[in-house]
Design an enzyme around this catalytic site. Structure first.
Site, PDB file in Angstrom:
ATOM      1  N   ARG A   1      14.185 -10.426   5.682  1.00  0.00           N
ATOM      2  CA  ARG A   1      14.880 -10.443   4.451  1.00  0.00           C
ATOM      3  C   ARG A   1      14.324  -9.435   3.451  1.00  0.00           C
ATOM      4  NH1 ARG A   1      16.216 -15.644   0.905  1.00  0.00           N
ATOM      5  NH2 ARG A   1      17.889 -15.742   2.443  1.00  0.00           N
TER       6      ARG A   1
ATOM      7  N   HIS B   1      24.463 -11.560   3.623  1.00  0.00           N
ATOM      8  CA  HIS B   1      23.470 -12.507   4.276  1.00  0.00           C
ATOM      9  C   HIS B   1      24.555 -13.256   5.374  1.00  0.00           C
ATOM     10  CE1 HIS B   1      20.770 -15.828   4.537  1.00  0.00           C
ATOM     11  NE2 HIS B   1      20.657 -16.130   3.240  1.00  0.00           N
TER      12      HIS B   1
ATOM     13  N   LYS C   1       0.809  -1.147  -0.024  1.00  0.00           N
ATOM     14  CA  LYS C   1      -0.117  -0.096   0.033  1.00  0.00           C
ATOM     15  C   LYS C   1       0.864   1.160   0.014  1.00  0.00           C
ATOM     16  CE  LYS C   1      -3.218  -2.443   3.121  1.00  0.00           C
ATOM     17  NZ  LYS C   1      -3.942  -2.282   4.375  1.00  0.00           N
TER      18      LYS C   1
HETATM   19  C1  NCD Z   1      20.836 -17.665  -0.822  1.00  0.00           C
HETATM   20  C2  NCD Z   1      20.208 -16.323  -0.972  1.00  0.00           C
HETATM   21  O1  NCD Z   1      18.989 -16.034  -0.556  1.00  0.00           O
HETATM   22  O2  NCD Z   1      21.014 -15.353  -0.943  1.00  0.00           O
HETATM   23  N1  NCD Z   1      19.896 -18.744  -0.417  1.00  0.00           N
HETATM   24  C3  NCD Z   1      19.793 -19.015   0.895  1.00  0.00           C
HETATM   25  O3  NCD Z   1      19.453 -18.115   1.794  1.00  0.00           O
HETATM   26  N2  NCD Z   1      20.271 -20.300   1.128  1.00  0.00           N
HETATM   27  C4  NCD Z   1      21.343 -18.147  -2.113  1.00  0.00           C
HETATM   28  C5  NCD Z   1      20.565 -17.914  -3.367  1.00  0.00           C
HETATM   29  O4  NCD Z   1      19.261 -17.447  -3.362  1.00  0.00           O
HETATM   30  O5  NCD Z   1      21.184 -17.975  -4.437  1.00  0.00           O
END
Ligand code: NCD
Length: 321
Positions: free
Chosen positions: A116, A146, A94
């Site tokens: 995320r 990550h 929204k």
């Molecule tokens: C990875 C990501 O999300 O960066 N996946 C994960 O978390 N295991 C790798 C990917 O998506 O290629």
């Protein structure tokens, strides 16, 4: 910077860890793994964070990270509230800003928000507005980092090979857009006598900030766009990644690169007996199923370690708060 995971407020980047913190975290992980072997151990773990709550908010697709974090929390007795596909199903659709969403979520008194997001730096932005008692955990921010994946990758190297120092590590695939390889390089730079070989198509090379980081930390590295057959012979670890097609506008480039590097029996036949193949998963084209039963293919064990490393992390971050 916190010198101890317990003193850490948020987990946003791999650079927040030093070697001692990593070793501590990994020994807690080992401890959790062995407790998990018995029913009594599992019940004991279930009490550890029974008064804590996790929000698990994912604006980008995920299987392993989302479910292993939720499982980690539940095994420690936490309550878990989650939204998948938050880009579509939260008020982001929204037009609400990330900052406002985080401010509001913090009103509901979670102890941690595992997030995320599709934009680099999103978890830093979330941390800047999160309430005092809410730990933001970066579960992937676009092509940024990550860190919890890097922790489980490193733990798997140590667990499988018994060490992280003195290793020859070949990292390949889409190094420009893959956040796991970036985060892993930051952690590897804490160890000694490591040799890193970065294999990628020239268009998808590792960003220069990571190259500078490796140089600053005296890590020997090589960049190449091929020679995989040759590199396999002396590699202790082959860490492979997929082409991040969702982050690449040029679909011809994706098509050109997708089948460029495939880890198959031709590659494993050249590898040392004591070596491993890792992949953060999901794999698409780049790891042939024909090598799944090879004992050196450690990628599914690696994914399994993810839950235990995340349990250790949650314990360390939240236990005494
Ligand atoms: C990875 C990501 O999300 O960066 N996946 C994960 O978390 N295991 C790798 C990917 O998506 O290629």
């Amino acid at each position: 910077m916190a010198y101890d995971v317990e003193e850490m407020k948020h987990l946003l980047r791999s650079q927040q860890f030093d070697r001692t913190m990593l070793q501590n975290l990994f020994s807690i992980t080992d401890d959790i793994k062995s407790k998990f072997e018995t029913k009594e151990g599992q019940l004991e773990l279930k009490k550890k964070l029974a008064d804590k709550m996790m929000f698990n908010i994912f604006y980008e697709p995920s299987t392993r990270t989302r479910i292993s974090f939720a499982s980690a929390g539940i095994h420690l007795g936490m309550d878990v509230v989650f939204t998948e596909n938050a880009r579509e199903f939260s008020s982001a659709a929204k037009g609400e800003t990330l900052e406002d969403s985080i401010r509001v979520m913090c009103q509901y008194r979670p102890d941690t928000i595992v997030m995320r997001h599709y934009e680099i730096g999103a978890s830093e932005r979330a941390a800047a507005v999160a309430g005092d008692s809410v730990a933001i955990i970066n579960a992937g921010d676009g092509g940024g980092q990550h860190p919890t994946q890097a922790l489980l990758d490193l733990y798997t190297i140590q667990n499988e090979l018994g060490k992280v120092d003195d290793l020859n590590i070949v990292i390949g695939g889409d190094l420009q857009n893959g956040r796991t390889a970036r985060s892993l390089c930051y952690l590897l730079s804490k160890f000694s006598n490591i040799k890193v070989t970065l294999v990628s198509p020239p268009e998808l090379r590792m960003e220069r900030d990571i190259i500078e980081h490796l140089t600053e930390h005296g890590i020997e590295y090589v960049e190449t766009d091929n020679e995989l057959e040759k590199l396999a012979v002396s590699a202790d670890v082959i860490y492979w990644t997929r082409i991040q097609s969702e982050r690449i506008a040029d679909k011809e480039l994706v098509a050109r690169c997708q089948d460029k590097y495939i880890i198959d029996k031709n590659i494993t036949s050249r590898m040392k007996e004591k070596s491993i193949i890792l992949h953060p998963l999901p794999r698409v084209h780049e790891i042939s199923k024909e090598i799944d039963s090879d004992p050196r293919s450690a990628y599914f064990r690696q994914a399994g370690n993810g839950m235990f490393v995340r349990m250790a992390l949650l314990l360390e971050l939240l236990q005494n708060k």
